[in-house]
Design an enzyme around this catalytic site. Structure first.
Site, mmCIF file in Angstrom:
data_model
loop_
_atom_site.group_PDB
_atom_site.id
_atom_site.type_symbol
_atom_site.label_atom_id
_atom_site.label_comp_id
_atom_site.label_asym_id
_atom_site.label_seq_id
_atom_site.Cartn_x
_atom_site.Cartn_y
_atom_site.Cartn_z
ATOM 1 N N ASP A 1 23.869 15.708 26.318
ATOM 2 C CA ASP A 1 24.283 14.579 25.484
ATOM 3 C C ASP A 1 23.247 13.465 25.565
ATOM 4 O OD1 ASP A 1 26.375 12.966 23.980
ATOM 5 O OD2 ASP A 1 26.185 11.777 25.803
ATOM 6 N N GLU B 1 26.001 20.244 29.739
ATOM 7 C CA GLU B 1 26.536 19.525 28.577
ATOM 8 C C GLU B 1 26.404 18.014 28.782
ATOM 9 O OE1 GLU B 1 30.949 18.315 27.065
ATOM 10 O OE2 GLU B 1 30.706 20.286 28.015
ATOM 11 N N GLU C 1 24.705 21.083 23.229
ATOM 12 C CA GLU C 1 24.228 20.064 24.165
ATOM 13 C C GLU C 1 23.699 20.718 25.443
ATOM 14 O OE1 GLU C 1 26.955 16.143 23.113
ATOM 15 O OE2 GLU C 1 27.686 17.590 24.598
#
Length: 257
Positions: free
Chosen positions: A56, A52, A128
């Site tokens: 991003d 994650e 993500e």
């Protein structure tokens, strides 16, 4: 929903993304929430939080790249808020729902019972992680393909919004550069009941009224008037002295009653 085996989850993700993972463990990790790992300790699972974090950055890079291509004249300070309008929790969760990503996640019992498969934050984080897995598996090229496929509508929306909303700025910049004048907007009339009011606005440069336009709000009418005035300027012309241009028609409202 029937319980899926890990390999079935990965296969389903590949089908929904239109890609193949040569490292399927990355895809499985992207689909694994920490609540699942906490309930299956010692079974070799890893949660998706590190992916994650990387995802991003990957999404910001890919979407930022596409924005720079679409708007080559924009500065960093203008591009950053545009990217934030696309890469945000709400936008990411919407795409995750389109992919029905929630059905593929490995969740612990508590998270499952609390509706985790449809939680906005959880879905955004999982998307993500998926993009990070795609990046680690095959580099930036497949990521850009997924951005074009799944973020294309959002990118188009930003472009359309800018084209609708930026005429006043464009007129001001052009008028100051060419004529050393600042546009002046004035409400000519307001008609209709309060809930369906129509505004007629005119824009003038110096002594000349360049355009009139009508809209369902003062802002909309000003934007249309600015666009019409820009068309005069780009032709190197101006309306005849003493002749007020006819107002543009109000766009038809097709919203169902």
């Amino acid at each position: 929903m029937a319980k899926l085996l890990p390999a079935e989850r990965v296969k389903a993700l590949e089908e929904r993304l239109g890609t193949t993972f040569t490292r399927p463990e990355l895809a499985l990790t992207a689909l694994t929430h920490k609540s699942w790992v906490n309930e299956h300790r010692g079974e070799g699972f890893h949660d998706n939080e590190r992916l994650e974090f990387l995802g991003d950055a990957v999404l910001n890079l890919a979407v930022g790249h596409r924005l720079m291509e679409r708007f080559p004249q924009m500065k960093e300070g203008e591009l950053t808020p545009l990217r934030a309008r696309i890469v945000n929790e709400e936008g990411l969760s919407r795409i995750a729902r389109q992919l029905v990503l929630g059905d593929l996640l490995q969740l612990g019992r508590g998270e499952e019972l609390s509706g985790g498969r449809d939680k906005t934050s959880l879905l955004a984080n999982a998307l993500e992680a998926v993009f990070a897995a795609v990046y680690l598996n095959g580099g930036l090229e497949p990521v850009m393909g997924l951005v074009d496929r799944h973020f294309g509508e959002a990118l188009d929306g930003v472009a359309q919004a800018l084209s609708r909303q930026d005429y006043k700025t464009k007129l001001q910049e052009s008028a100051q550069e060419r004529l050393k004048l600042t546009p002046r907007y004035q409400i000519v009339s307001e008609t209709g009941p309060d809930h369906e009011k129509i505004f007629e606005v005119e824009v003038a440069l110096g002594p000349d009224v360049y355009a009139r336009a009508s809209g369902r709000s003062k802002k909309d009418a000003e934007q249309v008037a600015a666009r019409l005035a820009l068309e005069w300027m780009e032709r190197g012309e101006k309306p005849e002295q003493g002749t007020a241009p006819a107002p543009s028609p109000v766009p038809k409202d097709d919203t169902p009653a």
